[in-house]
Design an enzyme around this catalytic site. Structure first.
Site, short mmCIF file in Angstrom:
data_model
loop_
_atom_site.label_atom_id
_atom_site.label_comp_id
_atom_site.label_asym_id
_atom_site.label_seq_id
_atom_site.Cartn_x
_atom_site.Cartn_y
_atom_site.Cartn_z
N HIS A 156 63.47 -50.66 19.60
CA HIS A 156 63.51 -49.41 19.01
C HIS A 156 62.45 -49.46 18.03
CE1 HIS A 156 66.47 -51.55 16.37
NE2 HIS A 156 65.78 -50.89 15.29
N ARG A 194 62.61 -43.93 8.44
CA ARG A 194 63.22 -43.34 7.33
C ARG A 194 63.23 -41.90 7.16
NH1 ARG A 194 61.37 -48.44 5.63
NH2 ARG A 194 63.02 -49.96 5.14
N GLU A 237 65.33 -45.14 15.95
CA GLU A 237 66.28 -45.46 14.85
C GLU A 237 66.10 -44.65 13.92
OE1 GLU A 237 67.86 -48.75 11.87
OE2 GLU A 237 67.02 -49.41 13.60
N ASN A 261 69.04 -42.93 4.18
CA ASN A 261 69.64 -43.44 2.97
C ASN A 261 69.92 -42.39 2.14
OD1 ASN A 261 68.77 -46.51 3.37
ND2 ASN A 261 66.77 -45.54 3.64
N HIS A 277 51.47 -43.07 14.98
CA HIS A 277 52.09 -41.89 15.55
C HIS A 277 53.20 -42.65 16.50
CE1 HIS A 277 48.40 -42.51 17.76
NE2 HIS A 277 49.38 -42.45 19.00
N GLU A 305 52.62 -38.23 19.20
CA GLU A 305 51.24 -37.51 19.99
C GLU A 305 51.91 -37.15 21.29
OE1 GLU A 305 46.92 -39.20 21.66
OE2 GLU A 305 48.47 -40.71 21.10
#
Length: 129
Positions: A5, A9, A56, A60, A74, A122
């Site tokens: 993965h 964030r 993922e 937070n 990208h 992209e």
């Protein structure tokens, strides 16, 4: 070895999940909250984690915005028709930042969109054989 993965964030988990599922057509594979760490990990993708790489999305709880920096490039997604994909993404509220067309110095048709946090994605049109 294989890629499992890529972690991004995100500042608003619901907004990001809506973008990746409703606009880009991925599905939520799993989501886990970590109350003692004050974060949530949600995995999205087009296929199961055992079949291919996924994203993922890490939220937070105490951070609503990130500086993306200059090192990030990208995520690339293959599409059948980049022009149609841009139209669909725009109609679904997505932000197309580079319209579909041949890449500079080449013939591959590409486009760029941004997710709600400003990450670039992209779109690369599948080459006809």
């Amino acid at each position: 070895m294989r890629i499992l993965h890529t972690m991004l964030r995100v500042g608003n988990l619901d907004r990001s999940i809506a973008f990746y599922t409703n606009v880009l057509g991925m599905r939520v594979l799993r989501s886990t909250e970590y109350p003692t760490g004050r974060f949530t990990n949600t995995f999205v993708g087009y296929q199961s984690e055992s079949e291919g790489p996924v994203l993922e999305l890490t939220y937070n709880w105490d951070t609503d915005k990130y500086d993306l920096g200059t090192a990030y490039g990208h995520i690339a997604l293959e599409v059948d028709d980049a022009y149609a994909a841009c139209d669909k993404i725009r109609k679904l509220g997505g932000n197309v930042v580079r319209e579909a067309g041949p890449m500079k110095h080449g013939t591959t048709v590409i486009a760029f969109v941004e997710d709600p946090d400003g990450y670039k994605i992209e779109l690369i049109q599948k080459k006809s054989l």
